[in-house]
Design an enzyme around this catalytic site. Structure first.
Site, PDB file in Angstrom:
ATOM      1  N   CYS A 177       0.826  -1.216   0.000  1.00 59.91           N
ATOM      2  CA  CYS A 177       0.000   0.000   0.000  1.00 59.91           C
ATOM      3  C   CYS A 177       0.857   1.262   0.000  1.00 59.91           C
ATOM      4  O   CYS A 177       0.445   2.295  -0.530  1.00 59.91           O
ATOM      5  CB  CYS A 177      -0.950  -0.003   1.195  1.00 59.91           C
ATOM      6  SG  CYS A 177      -0.130  -0.047   2.804  1.00 59.91           S
ATOM      7  N   HIS A 211      -1.607   1.408   7.439  1.00 56.54           N
ATOM      8  CA  HIS A 211      -2.078   1.269   6.064  1.00 56.54           C
ATOM      9  C   HIS A 211      -2.120   2.644   5.404  1.00 56.54           C
ATOM     10  O   HIS A 211      -2.547   3.627   6.019  1.00 56.54           O
ATOM     11  CB  HIS A 211      -3.476   0.640   6.053  1.00 56.54           C
ATOM     12  CG  HIS A 211      -4.038   0.429   4.682  1.00 56.54           C
ATOM     13  ND1 HIS A 211      -3.443  -0.410   3.749  1.00 56.54           N
ATOM     14  CD2 HIS A 211      -5.144   0.943   4.075  1.00 56.54           C
ATOM     15  CE1 HIS A 211      -4.160  -0.402   2.639  1.00 56.54           C
ATOM     16  NE2 HIS A 211      -5.191   0.417   2.810  1.00 56.54           N
TER      17      HIS A 211
END
Length: 471
Positions: free
Chosen positions: A146, A427
């Site tokens: 990510c 994230h």
């Protein structure tokens, strides 16, 4: 939107009216059916400054000239040539530069009326069915990737980079020409997959979504070969990957040069790659005597992004104020040759040269004395439009000033990378502004529209601003 007396005057002549309506319909057809590459390079690129201004560029109804709104280049064209009607390259609406408003005459906004003025050849011409890609595609998370995909989304939705990639500057000069071996070739592959066109067979193929990830897989392969620390499932830093990716773009440019072996990092001042022409700025560091205000030492250093402290701050402007504020150098034993005194000197940072794209890192990760790290979750308010006037050095201010008055230097927010979670388990998500001013959220493979109000509530880690105007 108003009734325009100037277009009404044109409509008094039936032949002139037919010509206007046919031209408007043809222009709208081209805008609706052109692949994004053609729109970026032709209808959205100003013919004077060559900047891509999606949603703020007008095509002249009378001669086909494309001019931008931000730098008044279409207005200049209108005054010089006398052409007052322009079609917005994003929405197809007709604008009158004398009325300074979009034209609301029913003949120009009613599709049923416009359809009557479409040439018969269109009903007899077969146009291959195409699925047009608009760049709104996610990137599959292939195991803690990510941090890569969030940076890539901000890069491939940057109009400067899109123009660079679609101009095929790298592919025309690359000596490797293989996306699994050349980092920039892999980037171009991603852009082609996200903005290129599909024919009917490809559009109906079940492998289409998988094919769109080929470029990303190539890029992962190249990145892992270059830096093995990027491989694996451990948490990585998006800012470090940003620095890695722009360095690789520069290195690819150097390798493309005929005398690549003779080019070194020391020659960046003359480098014409997109990194140094678009993303690079420079900082001026000055040491000043507090007694006589003599500026005894000034150094100029390049930057590709600015890292800002956020501790005890609430707004981005406060972070920039802290970055720019004067700092007393205690125990420096500074001796001023001008006033022959020894005292603590004053140091100040200012922006010597502003880049076209300004990248700001909000320093959320703090290294503690005990060797551990922690994340600062403070919300920092950031604006849609950022005025950098107050943070420039005297030389940069003088460059833009007129009659001694320093103008506003406005940047527009076009991309954000936010971090959710902790230092060790987190994230990254990207938010990008596309043509028409619409924001989209890119969460790995998931893409969704989002309001600007929601975007401004995000806990930003990286901010991407592009220069808009100096006035």
């Amino acid at each position: 939107m108003s009734i325009c007396p100037h277009i009404q005057q044109v409509f008094q002549n039936e032949k002139s009216k037919d010509g206007v309506l046919k031209t408007c319909n043809a222009a709208r057809y081209i805008l609706n059916h052109s692949v994004p590459k053609e729109k970026f390079l032709n209808t959205m690129k100003c013919g004077t400054c060559h900047e891509i201004n999606s949603g703020a560029t007008f095509m002249c109804l009378q001669c086909g000239f494309c001019g931008c709104w931000n730098h008044s280049h279409f207005l200049s064209h209108s005054k010089q040539i006398g052409h007052i009607f322009g079609i917005n390259s994003n929405n197809g609406l007709l604008f009158c530069f004398k009325c300074e408003d979009y034209i609301g005459n029913i003949d120009l906004i009613n599709d049923a009326i416009l359809a009557k003025y479409w040439d018969d050849v269109c009903t007899k011409t077969m146009v291959p069915s195409m699925e047009r890609r608009d760049g709104l595609s996610g990137l599959i998370n292939m195991g803690s990737t990510c941090f890569m995909s969030s940076i890539l989304q901000c890069l491939i939705h940057n109009p400067y980079f899109i123009r660079h990639s679609m101009s095929q500057i790298h592919s025309n000069n690359c000596k490797v020409r293989s996306p699994d071996k050349c980092f920039s070739c892999a980037l171009d592959k991603i852009v082609h997959e996200l903005y290129g066109a599909l024919n009917t067979k490809q559009a109906s193929s079940s492998s289409t979504s998988t094919n769109r990830q080929t470029g990303f897989i190539y890029l992962l392969t190249c990145a892992w070969k270059i830096n093995q620390n990027l491989a694996g499932y451990s948490q990585q830093d998006a800012h470090e990957f940003w620095q890695f990716i722009i360095n690789q773009i520069h290195q690819s440019y150097v390798l493309d040069l005929p005398n690549a072996k003779e080019v070194s990092r020391a020659n960046n001042k003359q480098c014409e790659c997109i990194v140094h022409t678009v993303f690079e700025g420079s900082l001026e560091s000055s040491i000043v005597c507090p007694g006589c205000q003599n500026n005894s030492k000034t150094t100029i250093d390049p930057f590709l992004d600015l890292s800002l402290d956020i501790k005890d701050k609430k707004k981005l402007y406060e972070c920039l104020d802290s970055f720019h504020k004067k700092e007393q150098l205690k125990d420096f034993n500074y001796h001023c040759g001008e006033c022959n005194s020894t005292q603590d000197a004053i140091k100040q940072l200012g922006i010597h040269k502003l880049p076209s794209v300004l990248v700001l890192q909000l320093k959320r990760f703090e290294h503690l004395l005990n060797g551990s790290n922690r994340k600062l979750d403070d919300f920092i308010e950031f604006p849609t439009y950022l005025n950098m006037k107050n943070y420039c050095s005297t030389k940069e201010k003088d460059k833009h000033s007129e009659n001694g008055k320093v103008p506003d230097i406005i940047y527009e927010l076009i991309g954000i990378v936010s971090h959710k979670g902790t230092v060790n388990e987190g994230h990254y998500i990207a938010f990008c502004k596309i043509s028409g001013g619409q924001w989209f959220k890119f969460n790995d493979s998931m893409v969704s529209s989002i309001s600007q109000e929601e975007v401004l509530k995000e806990q930003a880690y990286l901010l991407f601003y592009t220069i808009r105007q100096v006035n």
